[in-house]
Design a protein around this motif. Structure first.
Motif, PDB file in Angstrom:
ATOM      1  N   VAL A  23       0.857  -1.062  -0.002  1.00 13.31           N
ATOM      2  CA  VAL A  23      -0.078   0.040  -0.042  1.00 13.31           C
ATOM      3  C   VAL A  23       0.980   1.206   0.026  1.00 13.31           C
ATOM      4  CG1 VAL A  23      -1.384   1.348   1.407  1.00 13.31           C
ATOM      5  CG2 VAL A  23      -1.969  -1.203   1.246  1.00 13.31           C
ATOM      6  N   ALA A  24       1.938   1.455   0.947  1.00 10.85           N
ATOM      7  CA  ALA A  24       2.940   2.535   0.877  1.00 10.85           C
ATOM      8  C   ALA A  24       3.489   2.595  -0.486  1.00 10.85           C
ATOM      9  CB  ALA A  24       4.061   2.458   1.755  1.00 10.85           C
ATOM     10  N   ALA A  25       3.801   1.535  -1.078  1.00 13.43           N
ATOM     11  CA  ALA A  25       4.468   1.479  -2.361  1.00 13.43           C
ATOM     12  C   ALA A  25       3.583   2.218  -3.361  1.00 13.43           C
ATOM     13  CB  ALA A  25       4.911   0.408  -2.886  1.00 13.43           C
ATOM     14  N   LYS A  26       2.151   1.922  -3.500  1.00  7.38           N
ATOM     15  CA  LYS A  26       1.307   2.602  -4.178  1.00  7.38           C
ATOM     16  C   LYS A  26       1.080   4.065  -4.141  1.00  7.38           C
ATOM     17  CE  LYS A  26      -1.610  -1.297  -5.672  1.00  7.38           C
ATOM     18  NZ  LYS A  26      -1.555  -0.916  -7.301  1.00  7.38           N
ATOM     19  N   ILE A  27       0.926   4.266  -2.828  1.00  4.12           N
ATOM     20  CA  ILE A  27       1.046   5.613  -2.565  1.00  4.12           C
ATOM     21  C   ILE A  27       2.297   6.537  -2.941  1.00  4.12           C
ATOM     22  CG2 ILE A  27       1.270   7.467  -0.558  1.00  4.12           C
ATOM     23  CD1 ILE A  27      -0.763   5.341   0.893  1.00  4.12           C
ATOM     24  N   GLY A  28       3.189   6.040  -2.819  1.00  6.30           N
ATOM     25  CA  GLY A  28       4.631   6.875  -3.469  1.00  6.30           C
ATOM     26  C   GLY A  28       4.802   6.800  -4.868  1.00  6.30           C
ATOM     27  N   MET A  29       4.105   5.882  -5.429  1.00  5.11           N
ATOM     28  CA  MET A  29       4.198   6.032  -6.978  1.00  5.11           C
ATOM     29  C   MET A  29       3.032   6.676  -7.509  1.00  5.11           C
ATOM     30  SD  MET A  29       5.193   2.023  -8.117  1.00  5.11           S
ATOM     31  CE  MET A  29       3.778   1.277  -7.195  1.00  5.11           C
ATOM     32  N   ARG A  30       2.275   7.617  -6.607  1.00 13.94           N
ATOM     33  CA  ARG A  30       1.365   8.705  -7.101  1.00 13.94           C
ATOM     34  C   ARG A  30       2.479   9.712  -7.844  1.00 13.94           C
ATOM     35  NH1 ARG A  30      -2.671   8.833  -2.099  1.00 13.94           N
ATOM     36  NH2 ARG A  30      -3.917   6.827  -2.639  1.00 13.94           N
ATOM     37  N   ASP A  31       3.497  10.086  -7.040  1.00 14.40           N
ATOM     38  CA  ASP A  31       4.336  11.042  -7.474  1.00 14.40           C
ATOM     39  C   ASP A  31       5.646  10.639  -8.238  1.00 14.40           C
ATOM     40  OD1 ASP A  31       2.688  13.030  -6.519  1.00 14.40           O
ATOM     41  OD2 ASP A  31       3.508  13.093  -4.473  1.00 14.40           O
ATOM     42  N   LEU A  32       6.068   9.375  -7.976  1.00 18.07           N
ATOM     43  CA  LEU A  32       7.373   8.981  -8.436  1.00 18.07           C
ATOM     44  C   LEU A  32       7.154   7.664  -9.365  1.00 18.07           C
ATOM     45  CD1 LEU A  32       9.317   8.905  -5.099  1.00 18.07           C
ATOM     46  CD2 LEU A  32       9.627  10.613  -7.057  1.00 18.07           C
ATOM     47  N   LEU A  33       8.232   7.634 -10.336  1.00 20.20           N
ATOM     48  CA  LEU A  33       8.192   6.493 -11.141  1.00 20.20           C
ATOM     49  C   LEU A  33       8.635   5.557 -10.270  1.00 20.20           C
ATOM     50  CD1 LEU A  33       9.539   8.090 -14.330  1.00 20.20           C
ATOM     51  CD2 LEU A  33       7.168   7.235 -13.863  1.00 20.20           C
ATOM     52  N   PRO A  34       8.488   4.088 -10.679  1.00 17.83           N
ATOM     53  CA  PRO A  34       8.794   2.831  -9.848  1.00 17.83           C
ATOM     54  C   PRO A  34      10.041   3.062  -9.455  1.00 17.83           C
ATOM     55  CG  PRO A  34       7.381   2.271 -11.608  1.00 17.83           C
ATOM     56  CD  PRO A  34       7.729   3.652 -11.732  1.00 17.83           C
ATOM     57  N   LEU A  35      11.076   2.933 -10.627  1.00 20.53           N
ATOM     58  CA  LEU A  35      12.707   3.298 -10.175  1.00 20.53           C
ATOM     59  C   LEU A  35      13.023   4.406  -9.108  1.00 20.53           C
ATOM     60  CD1 LEU A  35      15.340   1.860 -10.553  1.00 20.53           C
ATOM     61  CD2 LEU A  35      15.714   3.456 -12.926  1.00 20.53           C
ATOM     62  N   ASN A  36      12.313   5.391  -9.201  1.00 24.16           N
ATOM     63  CA  ASN A  36      12.591   6.544  -8.324  1.00 24.16           C
ATOM     64  C   ASN A  36      12.081   6.292  -6.913  1.00 24.16           C
ATOM     65  OD1 ASN A  36      13.754   7.888 -10.765  1.00 24.16           O
ATOM     66  ND2 ASN A  36      12.022   9.004 -11.005  1.00 24.16           N
ATOM     67  N   LEU A  37      10.904   5.703  -6.938  1.00 28.20           N
ATOM     68  CA  LEU A  37      10.473   5.139  -5.317  1.00 28.20           C
ATOM     69  C   LEU A  37      11.482   4.298  -5.007  1.00 28.20           C
ATOM     70  CD1 LEU A  37       8.428   5.346  -3.342  1.00 28.20           C
ATOM     71  CD2 LEU A  37       7.153   3.486  -4.421  1.00 28.20           C
ATOM     72  N   ALA A  38      12.115   3.129  -5.538  1.00 28.47           N
ATOM     73  CA  ALA A  38      13.084   2.488  -5.036  1.00 28.47           C
ATOM     74  C   ALA A  38      14.327   3.156  -4.578  1.00 28.47           C
ATOM     75  CB  ALA A  38      13.336   1.564  -6.151  1.00 28.47           C
ATOM     76  N   ILE A  39      14.839   4.182  -5.555  1.00 33.67           N
ATOM     77  CA  ILE A  39      16.066   4.956  -5.246  1.00 33.67           C
ATOM     78  C   ILE A  39      15.828   5.625  -4.116  1.00 33.67           C
ATOM     79  CG2 ILE A  39      17.650   6.733  -5.980  1.00 33.67           C
ATOM     80  CD1 ILE A  39      17.052   5.848  -8.687  1.00 33.67           C
ATOM     81  N   MET A  40      14.883   6.147  -3.672  1.00 31.72           N
ATOM     82  CA  MET A  40      14.377   6.962  -2.377  1.00 31.72           C
ATOM     83  C   MET A  40      14.473   6.166  -1.325  1.00 31.72           C
ATOM     84  SD  MET A  40      11.286   9.826  -1.642  1.00 31.72           S
ATOM     85  CE  MET A  40      12.148  11.119  -2.809  1.00 31.72           C
ATOM     86  N   ARG A  41      13.704   5.042  -1.429  1.00 31.78           N
ATOM     87  CA  ARG A  41      13.380   4.313  -0.309  1.00 31.78           C
ATOM     88  C   ARG A  41      14.805   3.597   0.348  1.00 31.78           C
ATOM     89  NH1 ARG A  41      10.240  -1.901   0.057  1.00 31.78           N
ATOM     90  NH2 ARG A  41      11.516  -2.387   1.834  1.00 31.78           N
TER      91      ARG A  41
END
Length: 315
Positions: A23-41
């Motif tokens: 769920v947290a990942a889906k929220i994060g991908m509202r603003d970020l592309l999948p790869l970018n969310l992985a980088i930030m995390r």
């Protein structure tokens, strides 16, 4: 007894965090592309892991000859794994993802058969078949003939690939876990995986048409909090508690807590995104859990064959 009770309570929090990570990942991908969310995390997680290693001080250094192995594990467990993972989540539900990822021990069994690293008995194969049927029920909603027409097929397929990758990491991680403590090994896997991700934070590629650096100004607080949640609770905290459990009550008893993860993923998806909870999902989830449990139990028994056994004399 009180300390063991506390460890069990702490371990119960791990599947809560791992289950809600979808769920947290889906929220994060509202603003970020999948790869970018992985980088930030993983930038956040690696910084925390590094700080803990510095505070730990003792037995934190790697042999130079092991560095290539950590880079490979970092790439497979972090860099490539989470790009595929977050991409898959864009095309499937949190419920499906949680249930499908629960099949990773099934692929461990299959890889053992193929590589002959471990003996697998008939009950393990039975567990594999049961879990496979459960996954099919979840993906097709009971309509096997419509498999190739499901809206979530692409996402489900990517999550299945994830489960296979995690099985590979589990088997190949033995080479470093035999030499380093589980926490230290996992910390360096995160750090090396993040190092491989970092260049993509500043350049646009076919994997992410807009770089993290370009997306950062438009990132909202919900995405920042989701990334922090994934890093702090789903990575650093959960891995720490998980391996604390291994050291206190053993790997077998600790591993049993992972069966709660797909249940939490389903509940989180239903609560936050109002994802549909059907009878097929419930039945499929039960079969996946049952199949993984059967396979996992028999795998543990087969591993025991290679451990020294005490001989007792009967009076």
């Amino acid at each position: 007894m009180k300390k063991l009770y506390n460890i069990h309570l702490l371990l119960l929090t791990v599947p809560i965090f791992w289950g809600t990570s979808y769920v947290a990942a889906k929220i994060g991908m509202r603003d970020l592309l999948p790869l970018n969310l992985a980088i930030m995390r993983f930038v956040i997680a690696s910084l925390l892991f590094s700080l803990i290693l510095l505070l730990k001080k003792k037995d934190i250094y790697l042999d130079k000859k092991d560095i290539p192995q950590f880079f490979l594990l970092g790439f497979m467990a972090i860099t490539f794994f989470y790009y595929i993972h977050y991409t898959g989540l864009q095309y499937t539900t949190s419920t499906n993802a949680g249930l499908i990822m629960a099949t990773s021990p099934i692929f461990v069994a299959l890889f053992c058969i193929l590589t002959k690293q471990e003996s697998v008995e008939s009950h393990s194969l039975l567990g594999t078949c049961i879990a496979f049927i459960g996954v099919l029920l979840v993906i097709t909603q009971g309509k096997i003939s419509s498999l190739y027409h499901q809206k979530t097929l692409l996402g489900d397929s990517l999550i299945i690939l994830n489960a296979m990758m995690w099985a590979w990491v589990t088997l190949n991680g033995k080479t470093v876990l035999g030499k380093y403590s589980p926490f230290v090994a996992m910390a360096y896997i995160h750090i090396f995986g993040t190092v491989l991700l970092l260049p993509f934070a500043f350049i646009s590629t076919s994997l992410a048409e807009i770089s993290l650096w370009q997306q950062l100004p438009a990132v909202g607080w919900s995405t920042i909090l989701a990334s922090a949640y994934l890093a702090i609770f789903c990575s650093v905290y959960s891995y720490f508690i998980w391996y604390l459990g291994v050291s206190k009550i053993g790997a077998v008893k600790t591993a049993a807590f992972n069966y709660f993860t797909p249940i939490m993923a389903s509940l989180a998806g239903f609560t936050v995104f109002h994802e549909q909870m059907t009878g097929y999902i419930a039945l499929g989830g039960f079969l996946v859990t049952l199949g993984v449990y059967i396979t996992n139990q028999k795998m543990k028994l087969s591993i025991g064959r290679f451990l020294p056994m005490r001989k007792y004399k009967h009076s």
